[in-house]
Design a protein around this motif. Structure first.
Motif, mmCIF file in Angstrom:
data_model
loop_
_atom_site.group_PDB
_atom_site.id
_atom_site.type_symbol
_atom_site.label_atom_id
_atom_site.label_comp_id
_atom_site.label_asym_id
_atom_site.label_seq_id
_atom_site.Cartn_x
_atom_site.Cartn_y
_atom_site.Cartn_z
ATOM 1 N N PHE A 23 106.570 85.244 14.272
ATOM 2 C CA PHE A 23 105.907 86.426 14.836
ATOM 3 C C PHE A 23 104.425 86.141 15.073
ATOM 4 N N PRO A 24 103.884 86.528 16.242
ATOM 5 C CA PRO A 24 102.451 86.356 16.505
ATOM 6 C C PRO A 24 101.653 87.467 15.825
ATOM 7 N N VAL A 25 101.783 87.507 14.514
ATOM 8 C CA VAL A 25 101.239 88.607 13.725
ATOM 9 C C VAL A 25 100.398 88.062 12.579
ATOM 10 N N ARG A 26 99.274 88.697 12.369
ATOM 11 C CA ARG A 26 98.398 88.366 11.244
ATOM 12 C C ARG A 26 98.687 89.320 10.093
ATOM 13 N N VAL A 27 98.711 88.787 8.890
ATOM 14 C CA VAL A 27 98.921 89.596 7.687
ATOM 15 C C VAL A 27 97.578 89.743 6.978
ATOM 16 N N LEU A 28 97.121 90.983 6.821
ATOM 17 C CA LEU A 28 95.832 91.259 6.195
ATOM 18 C C LEU A 28 96.033 91.992 4.875
ATOM 19 N N ASP A 29 95.372 91.510 3.862
ATOM 20 C CA ASP A 29 95.362 92.199 2.574
ATOM 21 C C ASP A 29 93.976 92.796 2.393
ATOM 22 N N THR A 30 93.847 94.109 2.526
ATOM 23 C CA THR A 30 92.546 94.764 2.416
ATOM 24 C C THR A 30 92.193 95.121 0.980
ATOM 25 N N GLY A 31 93.126 94.882 0.070
ATOM 26 C CA GLY A 31 92.922 95.305 -1.303
ATOM 27 C C GLY A 31 93.470 96.695 -1.567
ATOM 28 N N PHE A 32 93.784 97.413 -0.493
ATOM 29 C CA PHE A 32 94.317 98.769 -0.601
ATOM 30 C C PHE A 32 95.696 98.880 0.049
ATOM 31 N N ALA A 33 95.962 97.999 1.015
ATOM 32 C CA ALA A 33 97.248 97.982 1.713
ATOM 33 C C ALA A 33 97.430 96.614 2.358
ATOM 34 N N VAL A 34 98.663 96.334 2.757
ATOM 35 C CA VAL A 34 98.959 95.146 3.550
ATOM 36 C C VAL A 34 99.134 95.602 4.994
ATOM 37 N N HIS A 35 98.447 94.944 5.903
ATOM 38 C CA HIS A 35 98.495 95.321 7.317
ATOM 39 C C HIS A 35 99.096 94.196 8.149
ATOM 40 N N LEU A 36 99.862 94.565 9.150
ATOM 41 C CA LEU A 36 100.369 93.636 10.159
ATOM 42 C C LEU A 36 99.679 93.965 11.472
ATOM 43 N N GLN A 37 98.999 92.979 12.051
ATOM 44 C CA GLN A 37 98.282 93.177 13.306
ATOM 45 C C GLN A 37 98.531 91.968 14.194
ATOM 46 N N VAL A 38 98.704 92.197 15.496
ATOM 47 C CA VAL A 38 98.951 91.073 16.396
ATOM 48 C C VAL A 38 97.753 90.121 16.389
ATOM 49 N N LEU A 39 98.031 88.854 16.569
ATOM 50 C CA LEU A 39 96.978 87.854 16.593
ATOM 51 C C LEU A 39 95.995 88.126 17.727
ATOM 52 N N GLY A 40 94.740 87.852 17.463
ATOM 53 C CA GLY A 40 93.711 88.029 18.489
ATOM 54 C C GLY A 40 93.092 89.403 18.512
ATOM 55 N N VAL A 62 93.691 101.332 22.754
ATOM 56 C CA VAL A 62 94.658 100.690 21.865
ATOM 57 C C VAL A 62 94.768 99.222 22.264
ATOM 58 N N ALA A 63 94.285 98.347 21.380
ATOM 59 C CA ALA A 63 94.267 96.916 21.690
ATOM 60 C C ALA A 63 95.477 96.182 21.117
ATOM 61 N N GLY A 64 96.067 96.723 20.081
ATOM 62 C CA GLY A 64 97.172 96.037 19.426
ATOM 63 C C GLY A 64 98.510 96.278 20.097
ATOM 64 N N ASP A 65 99.535 95.604 19.613
ATOM 65 C CA ASP A 65 100.906 95.765 20.093
ATOM 66 C C ASP A 65 101.761 96.134 18.883
ATOM 67 N N GLN A 66 101.913 97.430 18.676
ATOM 68 C CA GLN A 66 102.585 97.883 17.457
ATOM 69 C C GLN A 66 104.051 97.477 17.408
ATOM 70 N N GLN A 67 104.702 97.345 18.549
ATOM 71 C CA GLN A 67 106.121 97.016 18.530
ATOM 72 C C GLN A 67 106.359 95.655 17.892
ATOM 73 N N VAL A 68 105.502 94.695 18.186
ATOM 74 C CA VAL A 68 105.626 93.381 17.563
ATOM 75 C C VAL A 68 105.468 93.504 16.051
ATOM 76 N N CYS A 69 104.516 94.333 15.631
ATOM 77 C CA CYS A 69 104.288 94.539 14.194
ATOM 78 C C CYS A 69 105.487 95.233 13.549
ATOM 79 N N ARG A 70 106.070 96.182 14.254
ATOM 80 C CA ARG A 70 107.254 96.879 13.732
ATOM 81 C C ARG A 70 108.429 95.911 13.591
ATOM 82 N N ASP A 71 108.584 95.016 14.551
ATOM 83 C CA ASP A 71 109.666 94.034 14.485
ATOM 84 C C ASP A 71 109.487 93.124 13.262
#
Length: 234
Positions: A137-154, A80-89
């Motif tokens: 927030f150190p979070v990237r917003v991704l639009d995959t065309g199917f959903a919006v994702h929040l993922q920590v930067l890097g 697990v490389a991401g930090d879900q808590q930051v994304c949840r916040d």
């Protein structure tokens, strides 16, 4: 020499209706049977990826949640490389913001995600990005065309590809990556050969070494047969 393949799923080995392209599956199986490790990469959950790998016929090596999780083999340890808590916040702030405007946000698979947060595309993605930026927030917003994702930067599919390459004893230069969307760009750039299928976004096409003439799964088949021609001439 290319020794492994990483491929996105939706829009890459499917058709426009998200149906798996059967010719793409046959190509993957030909590579697997020839000793090439095939990695399935997606923004989707691990449980979804496991089912897909079983049906397609790979060994279970995956990149999930847009690089937030990765694993070699079905019985390997999930990293697990991401930090879900930051994304949840960040998501909580987004909920409050859009709720005040009368719009609710629908979470996708919250009990099956370990690194990112995904929700329905029923709001303006640029507004989502602005709210995230405004709150720092150190979070990237991704639009995959199917959903919006929040993922920590890097953290992205490209960073996961680098980690998996090390686990496979390979250099990224020995890997080909195929995708179609903005969440595939880092993966395409990280690989020795980066491919965008013809239906890809403009920025994804620009990042690629090769852009297929065919769209969707047919473009995947075209690229695989071009770069792994020896496996299909036997």
């Amino acid at each position: 020499m290319l020794k492994a393949l990483v491929t996105d799923v939706d829009g890459t080995i499917t058709d426009s209706r998200r149906r798996i392209n059967t010719a793409a599956v046959e190509c993957i199986r030909t590579l697997v049977d020839g000793g090439v490790e095939v990695v399935i990469a997606s923004g989707n959950t691990v449980c979804f990826m496991d089912g897909l790998c079983k049906m397609v016929g790979t060994n279970g090596t995956i990149i999930g949640e847009n690089g937030g999780v990765y694993r070699r083999y079905f019985d390997g340890t999930l990293q697990v490389a991401g930090d879900q808590q930051v994304c949840r916040d960040a998501f909580t702030v987004l909920q409050d913001h859009f709720s005040a405007k009368g719009t609710g946000l629908e979470l996708y698979s919250p009990d099956y995600r370990f690194a990112d947060v995904a929700f329905a595309r029923n709001v303006d993605v640029d507004e989502v990005r602005q709210v995230v930026r405004n709150h720092g927030f150190p979070v990237r917003v991704l639009d995959t065309g199917f959903a919006v994702h929040l993922q920590v930067l890097g953290v992205n599919k490209g960073t996961a590809l680098h980690e998996l390459a090390g686990m496979m004893g390979l250099s990224p230069a020995e890997i080909m990556a195929v995708g179609d969307s903005e969440n595939d760009i880092e993966m395409i750039r990280a690989a020795g050969v980066g491919v965008a299928v013809a239906n890809s976004t403009g920025t994804t096409r620009t990042a690629a070494d090769y852009v297929s003439e065919a769209r969707y799964g047919d473009g995947f088949v075209e690229a695989v047969k071009k770069y792994y021609a020896d496996f299909f001439s036997r």
